[in-house]
Scaffold this active site. Structure first.
Site: not given
Lengths: 420, 487
Positions: B51, B401
């Site tokens: 943030h 993967c």
């Protein structure tokens, strides 16, 4: 500069890739290369140790590995090169692939024609947005099948199966035979998405209840699955409060649909159908990118391997003919899905159609005593009756060259008309 | 019985940051966690936003640490070798009331030193984010808002701490903490640690741990937030984080790209009693969807790959508690670390480490090993880099993967890291194997077998995420034998 050139490059050595390779070679192609990421050819058939394969093609009941072996034997006879342990990383519209393998390293290969035969993958839990914990014990049915049949390990003892796809049904029987307790098969639709023979032979024969119009609405267990809730759904597939059934189980197998695996195809700019999730092809199984062909479950999900092989022989032949003559069509007729019909393949027919072509599709619901109709310019050009059409079983209609030449417009619609 | 200078309880973003900061001092340090890996609490299940600091009320610890921490992130991520992307953010308004709030945020942001803030109008907003609700009237543009992969930062900080001598122990829930003979006795389910200082970084269990060493009992609210995570795509519907205007009802859900090219949607907020209850619910997920629809009217979760939830550690005071504990000499804590906890972690860690070092009169080490996740993921390599990587290590040629293009070499490396992966989920979060659209359907059997090879254990010992969560029940042969004995 690429490392290598081949006339025909086939991605995947499952039943589709093997058949395409055989037919390409039999059509006179000398330089054919098949790339397979697994350690052996055969694709998903390697783990399908049940029988029932090959009834149409060989008129006998084979197991998956036996079916695959027939094509592998033919591949050896024809001396076609199949490289295993090779993963294709990318494909371009110029028909250049990059691939890696521990043995051959990183390579770029340019091809005269490419046949996509990568097959499909299973829909995971995320695609269903099933709430609950993210514990161990949740497997796609095919992953469980691999563990049991290829690796010799059991995923669990008390099993519920979500989805009535064929792999789920087969695994209900397999897990039962191996000593697990299969409590239920749960299907969100009011009908099964699997073959009727599998409902009978895999569930009914073992007294495994099939809950139609039900789905899993909660998954419990912190580390390992401990239980789940199944609820009835209404006609909009929303769970109905008060219909919850709790199951104590350690394993949930998902058999909720298959998705053609087209990441490589998309990378090459191949147009993908929103309905089949496979490439849009013409009756030569050529995609929107010239010289790139597709067949088998990467094109659309089949029920029977026999049909995969049949389709792939045609694709391999067409790829060979592309390399030989680079022939392009003078135009196409577009096939549209009409009422009761979904995902007709091929989606286009070349105007120079010279032999009969079979259009395959899925009925969008169950229809009894119905007729499938091919319609163009407001008139019926072909039709075929059947006792029953169901979404779990692919249907087809065959068009003859004269049917196509009779079409004056540029589209043709396939629809199902029910007498009920 | 283990004698050590410092015990850090909790191996999330705060605990690993504190461990790393303290590893620069001459001290023996143990980190204990009840879970089986780093980052198993809120660190693995949050929005992944650094943030900018416009939301924090001046004067609070949240504001202070957010502003300090978010400035540390670009260098921290670069030095650790983990992704950081300043993608920017918009806070959107649909009414005059909303605009009033945005103006407050803008003023607050300027006070907090947030650079580049500006109010923008509809046409510019829709130019920036064409998929945003066209009824938007204004937005606060926050160019310095950033995204990271929180658990990857925690893994890298833990590795950094470990190569500098910190010891990590898992599967050890703390059962009691006692102060006797001028030292702390921290008992876990399997060991007893005798130490001079204990630091509570236990996240959602922070109050539980606090009440073991302090008479001033604390209660905490466990606020669960649920998420959707959509598949990677070269083009996502949003290119920056889109916050809804905070209202009395809360912050609203956000829609944001992730550093890996996914899209994250969430969270809702619901108070629950069990801090470990990270289940998703039909109600919670549908709430996220309907509220995100305000930002993204055409919302589609067709490409959803997983849902998850995290539990925020919320204190009634709505602020962090950071520092020493009155009446408990040598006890330190960082509790109530909810949003902006990720943004604040490195600043909190530096402060806490300084306090602990002062208390224990620690001296700085003369040499420090700087750890970095050095190898670029195979997935992000160019063709030339891939060629070189495979020629150097043929195991890069074995793709384990296929969705996320993760190689066998990468899986093995993840297990061999200083604080290495020991579970399927541990591999997933370190390498992304199983993080893609098939959710491990293809790679999990392969990952399990590599894990069993590397860890030197049977496949039956392999768990998905630790604890009793074994992947497999037994061999086919064992099942058949058991079946025979039934007959």
């Amino acid at each position: 500069m690429t490392d290598q050139y081949v006339d025909i490059l086939i991605i995947g050595a499952g039943p589709a890739g093997l058949a395409a390779a055989i037919s390409a070679r039999e059509s006179g192609m000398e330089s054919v290369l098949v790339l397979e990421r697994e350690s052996e050819p055969g694709g998903i058939l390697r783990q399908c140790i049940h029988n029932g394969f090959g009834l149409h093609r060989f008129h006998e009941e084979l197991t998956g590995p036996e079916y695959a072996q027939r094509d592998i034997d033919r591949i050896r006879e024809l001396d076609i090169r199949v490289e295993c342990g090779v993963t294709v990383l990318s494909l371009s519209a110029q028909r250049i692939v990059t691939c890696v393998s521990p043995v051959y390293g990183f390579r770029t290969i340019r091809a005269g024609a490419v046949v996509l035969a990568m097959g499909c993958r299973e829909r995971p839990r995320g695609a269903l947005c099933t709430p609950g914990t993210r514990c161990a014990g949740i497997f796609s049915a095919g992953t469980a099948q691999r563990f049991v049949n290829l690796e010799g390990w059991m995923p669990g003892k008390r099993v519920v199966i979500l989805g009535s796809g064929d792999i789920g049904l087969i695994m209900a029987r397999r897990m039962t035979l191996q000593g697990a307790n299969v409590l239920a098969c749960v299907e969100i639709m009011p009908y099964s998405s699997g073959l009727n023979r599998n409902i009978v032979q895999c569930l009914q024969d073992y007294d495994i209840p099939l809950y139609l119009s039900h789905t899993v609405t909660d998954i419990r267990g912190r580390d390992r699955l401990e239980g789940l809730t199944v609820s009835r759904v209404d006609e909009n597939r929303n769970p109905v409060p008060g219909t919850e059934i709790d199951f104590e189980c350690d394993t949930l197998l998902l058999s909720c649909g298959l998705i053609p695996e087209n990441e490589l195809s998309s990378g090459a700019g191949v147009e993908i159908s929103g309905i089949t999730a496979g490439p849009v092809v013409n009756n030569h199984f050529e995609t929107s990118v010239p010289g790139i062909f597709a067949c088998g479950n990467v094109l659309h999900v089949h029920d029977l391997v026999d049909h995969v092989s049949d389709e792939s022989f045609k694709a391999g032949r067409a790829a060979a003919s592309f390399v030989n003559s680079n022939n392009v069509s003078i135009g196409f007729i577009t096939i549209k899905d009409g009422a009761g019909v979904r995902g007709t393949v091929p989606q286009k027919i070349r105007l120079d159609l010279s032999e009969n072509t079979e259009l395959m599709f899925r009925p969008s619901a169950v229809f009894r005593n119905a007729t499938v109709i091919a319609e163009a310019d407001g008139k019926v050009i072909a039709q075929k009756k059947a006792m029953i059409f169901t979404p779990g079983e692919m249907a087809s209609i065959t068009l003859k060259p004269k049917d196509i030449s009779s079409v004056s417009g540029n589209s043709l619609t396939i629809r199902i008309e029910s007498e009920d | 019985m283990i004698h050590t200078d410092i015990v850090i309880i909790g191996a999330g973003i705060t605990g690993t940051a504190v461990a790393r900061a303290l590893s620069r001092y001459n001290a023996s340090i143990c980190v204990v966690d009840s879970a089986s890996d780093i980052a198993e609490g809120a660190t693995k299940a949050n929005s992944g936003i650094i943030h900018a600091g416009f939301d924090a009320k001046p004067g609070t610890l949240k504001a202070r640490y957010n502003i300090l921490g978010s400035k540390m992130y670009p260098d921290l991520c670069a030095s650790l070798g983990v992704p950081y992307r300043m993608c920017g953010a918009l806070v959107i308004a649909f009414s005059d009331d909303d605009i009033t709030v945005l103006k407050e945020l803008e003023i607050r942001g300027r006070q907090n030193g947030v650079p580049g803030l500006r109010m923008i109008r509809q046409h510019e907003i829709l130019d920036m984010e064409p998929n945003l609700n066209p009824e938007v009237v204004a937005a606060l543009d926050v160019p310095s808002s950033a995204i990271v992969s929180p658990y990857e930062i925690a893994f890298a900080m833990a590795d950094d701490a470990a190569v500098n001598g910190v010891c990590f122990s898992f599967d050890q829930p703390v059962v009691s903490i006692r102060y006797t003979d001028n030292s702390w006795q921290v008992r876990t389910s399997s060991d007893t640690y005798i130490c001079r200082s204990v630091i509570n970084c236990a996240g959602a269990s922070g109050a539980l741990i606090h009440n073991m060493y302090s008479k001033n009992h604390l209660s905490m609210i466990h606020r669960r937030g649920q998420y959707y995570l959509l598949d990677r795509s070269p083009v996502q519907p949003f290119s920056r984080t889109v916050f809804q205007c905070p209202t009395k009802m809360g912050k609203g859900v956000l829609v944001s790209p992730t550093v890996h090219g996914n899209l994250i949607i969430g969270p809702n907020a619901e108070d629950i009693s069990d801090p470990l209850d990270t289940a998703t619910t039909a109600k919670g997920l549908s709430e996220v969807l309907s509220r995100a629809g305000l930002t993204w009217p055409e919302i589609s979760v067709r490409s959803n790959i997983t849902n998850f939830s995290g539990v925020r550690a919320h204190l009634e005071t709505d602020d962090f508690v950071v520092g020493s504990v009155a009446g408990s000499p040598g006890a330190f804590e960082a509790i109530g670390i909810e949003s902006p906890g990720l943004s604040s972690a490195p600043a909190i860690a530096d402060d806490l480490a300084g306090m602990v070092a002062d208390y224990l009169s620690l001296t700085k080490k003369s040499s420090i090993v700087f750890y970095s996740v050095s190898e670029k993921p195979f997935h992000q390599m160019t063709d030339a880099e891939r060629k070189e990587a495979v020629s150097k290590n043929p195991l890069h040629g074995n793709i384990i993967c296929r969705c996320e293009v993760v190689t066998e070499a990468e899986i093995r490396a993840a297990i061999r890291r200083p604080v290495g992966a020991r579970t399927i989920d541990g591999i997933k979060r370190r390498t992304r194997a199983g993080m893609g659209r098939c959710q491990g359907g293809f790679c999990s059997p392969r990952v399990a077998s590599i894990l069993s090879e590397e860890l030197g254990c049977s496949l039956r010992e392999i768990t998905k995420g630790g604890g009793s969560g074994r992947l497999l029940s037994g061999t086919v042969a064992e099942f058949l034998k058991a079946g025979e004995s039934f007959d």
